[in-house]
Design an enzyme around this catalytic site. Structure first.
Site, PDB file in Angstrom:
ATOM      1  N   GLY A  46       1.418  -0.979   0.269  1.00  0.00           N
ATOM      2  CA  GLY A  46       0.078  -0.275   0.040  1.00  0.00           C
ATOM      3  C   GLY A  46       0.892   0.692   0.204  1.00  0.00           C
ATOM      4  O   GLY A  46       2.295   0.944   0.231  1.00  0.00           O
ATOM      5  N   GLY A  78       0.679  -0.386   6.280  1.00  0.00           N
ATOM      6  CA  GLY A  78      -0.793   0.176   7.134  1.00  0.00           C
ATOM      7  C   GLY A  78      -1.481  -0.548   7.413  1.00  0.00           C
ATOM      8  O   GLY A  78      -1.474  -1.445   7.381  1.00  0.00           O
ATOM      9  N   ALA A  79      -2.656   0.217   6.840  1.00  0.00           N
ATOM     10  CA  ALA A  79      -3.990  -0.654   7.427  1.00  0.00           C
ATOM     11  C   ALA A  79      -4.773   0.573   7.085  1.00  0.00           C
ATOM     12  O   ALA A  79      -5.118   1.913   6.594  1.00  0.00           O
ATOM     13  CB  ALA A  79      -4.223  -0.874   9.299  1.00  0.00           C
ATOM     14  N   ASP A  80      -6.152  -0.403   6.435  1.00  0.00           N
ATOM     15  CA  ASP A  80      -7.342   0.392   5.923  1.00  0.00           C
ATOM     16  C   ASP A  80      -8.319   1.022   7.518  1.00  0.00           C
ATOM     17  O   ASP A  80      -8.583   2.911   7.692  1.00  0.00           O
ATOM     18  CB  ASP A  80      -8.407  -0.550   5.344  1.00  0.00           C
ATOM     19  CG  ASP A  80      -7.881  -0.775   4.684  1.00  0.00           C
ATOM     20  OD1 ASP A  80      -7.136   0.356   2.968  1.00  0.00           O
ATOM     21  OD2 ASP A  80      -6.869  -2.303   4.071  1.00  0.00           O
ATOM     22  N   GLY A 135      -5.483  -3.360  -0.713  1.00  0.00           N
ATOM     23  CA  GLY A 135      -4.944  -3.142  -1.462  1.00  0.00           C
ATOM     24  C   GLY A 135      -5.298  -5.170  -1.464  1.00  0.00           C
ATOM     25  O   GLY A 135      -4.104  -5.640  -3.227  1.00  0.00           O
ATOM     26  N   LYS A 137      -7.134   7.008   9.567  1.00  0.00           N
ATOM     27  CA  LYS A 137      -7.356   5.457   9.659  1.00  0.00           C
ATOM     28  C   LYS A 137      -7.709   4.937  11.417  1.00  0.00           C
ATOM     29  O   LYS A 137      -7.622   3.671  11.234  1.00  0.00           O
ATOM     30  CB  LYS A 137      -5.665   5.081   9.839  1.00  0.00           C
ATOM     31  CG  LYS A 137      -5.595   4.913   8.354  1.00  0.00           C
ATOM     32  CD  LYS A 137      -5.969   4.086   7.158  1.00  0.00           C
ATOM     33  CE  LYS A 137      -5.784   4.852   5.734  1.00  0.00           C
ATOM     34  NZ  LYS A 137      -4.970   4.216   5.633  1.00  0.00           N
ATOM     35  N   GLU A 142      -0.306 -10.537   4.095  1.00  0.00           N
ATOM     36  CA  GLU A 142       0.265  -9.766   4.734  1.00  0.00           C
ATOM     37  C   GLU A 142      -0.271 -10.410   6.533  1.00  0.00           C
ATOM     38  O   GLU A 142       0.317 -10.276   7.198  1.00  0.00           O
ATOM     39  CB  GLU A 142      -1.151  -8.721   4.883  1.00  0.00           C
ATOM     40  CG  GLU A 142      -0.447  -7.314   3.395  1.00  0.00           C
ATOM     41  CD  GLU A 142      -1.657  -6.614   3.440  1.00  0.00           C
ATOM     42  OE1 GLU A 142      -0.665  -5.534   2.706  1.00  0.00           O
ATOM     43  OE2 GLU A 142      -2.575  -6.169   3.934  1.00  0.00           O
ATOM     44  N   THR A 189       1.440   3.768   2.121  1.00  0.00           N
ATOM     45  CA  THR A 189       1.701   3.543   3.229  1.00  0.00           C
ATOM     46  C   THR A 189       2.929   2.806   3.472  1.00  0.00           C
ATOM     47  O   THR A 189       4.465   3.246   3.583  1.00  0.00           O
ATOM     48  CB  THR A 189       1.308   3.910   4.700  1.00  0.00           C
ATOM     49  OG1 THR A 189      -0.112   4.450   4.388  1.00  0.00           O
ATOM     50  CG2 THR A 189       1.615   4.493   5.855  1.00  0.00           C
TER      51      THR A 189
END
Ligand code: 5RP
Length: 222
Positions: free
Chosen positions: A30, A83-85, A98, A122, A104, A32
């Site tokens: 992603g 990262g994270a959503d 993604g 987030k 992951e 980030t």
């Protein structure tokens, strides 16, 4: 660069401080995570190698000469950066925006420490505004979708997308994620589901959260 991207970059740059030298690490997927690879590459820090969770991550690592290793070559990783959503105060997450959440989750589970890097948008009190990505075997897509509706969800097929493993993604809106561990298990128990993007069993150990008024380090708290 947008303000959100600037914050992602700040979180990613701070994460480099937490990378031990001469160890194997894991790197997520992603924008980030991409900022993190640039920051690590430019830092001059030497790691033994990294497991990449997508082709894009591997490509970017190669640009900086970061050696790529395969998950089967190591029994553990010192740290996993991603990262994270969405990320909650317990540091449980929704990931998979993604579509890389299967890799992951595997890599996160190989890691002794999971450091989530994120901009402030987030961080949520409760998970669930972001639709839950569910990777499904294509021939089971409709069957799984019906079961997800029975669970209270509203699945939408991610059009034109195939995962690394050739599977499809259902983005599921409106699921009740108030019991994230139970829902992670319930969705994964449906025949035809490969993996869902709830990271409740394996939350992050540390969140590096970039806010407009500075970067915060957060450990899980209720
Ligand atoms: C990919 C992911 C990403 O970590 C998540 O989608 C966040 O992406 P970005 O850093 O671009 O905001 O889970 O599967």
């Amino acid at each position: 660069m947008s303000t959100q991207d600037q914050l992602k970059q700040q979180a990613a740059e701070r994460a480099v401080d937490f990378i031990p030298e001469n160890e194997y690490i894991g790197i997520g997927t992603g924008s980030t995570a991409n900022f993190f690879i640039h920051a690590l590459g430019q830092s001059g820090k030497r790691i033994k190698g990294a497991v990449a969770t997508s082709h894009k991550t591997a490509e970017l690592m190669a640009e900086y000469g970061i050696p790529q290793i395969q998950p089967n070559e190591v029994s553990k990783l010192a740290v996993y950066i991603d990262g994270a959503d969405e990320v909650s105060p317990l540091l449980q997450m929704i990931k998979g925006g993604g579509g890389a959440h299967l890799a992951e989750k595997i890599v996160a589970n190989l890691a002794e420490r999971f450091i989530c890097i994120a901009d402030e948008s987030k961080y949520v009190r409760r998970l669930g505004r972001f639709p839950l990505p569910v990777e499904v075997v294509p021939m089971a897509r409709s069957m799984v979708a019906r079961k997800l509706v029975q669970l209270g969800g509203r699945p939408e097929l991610r059009i034109g997308f195939k995962s690394l493993n050739g599977n499809e993604i259902l983005d599921v809106y409106d699921l009740d994620l108030s019991q994230p561990i139970a829902m992670e298990d319930t969705v994964n128990s449906l025949l035809g589901v490969v993996e869902n993007g709830l990271f409740a069993h394996r939350p992050a150990d540390l969140l590096i959260l970039a806010k407009k008024d500075g970067v915060q380090l957060l450990e899980a708290h209720v």
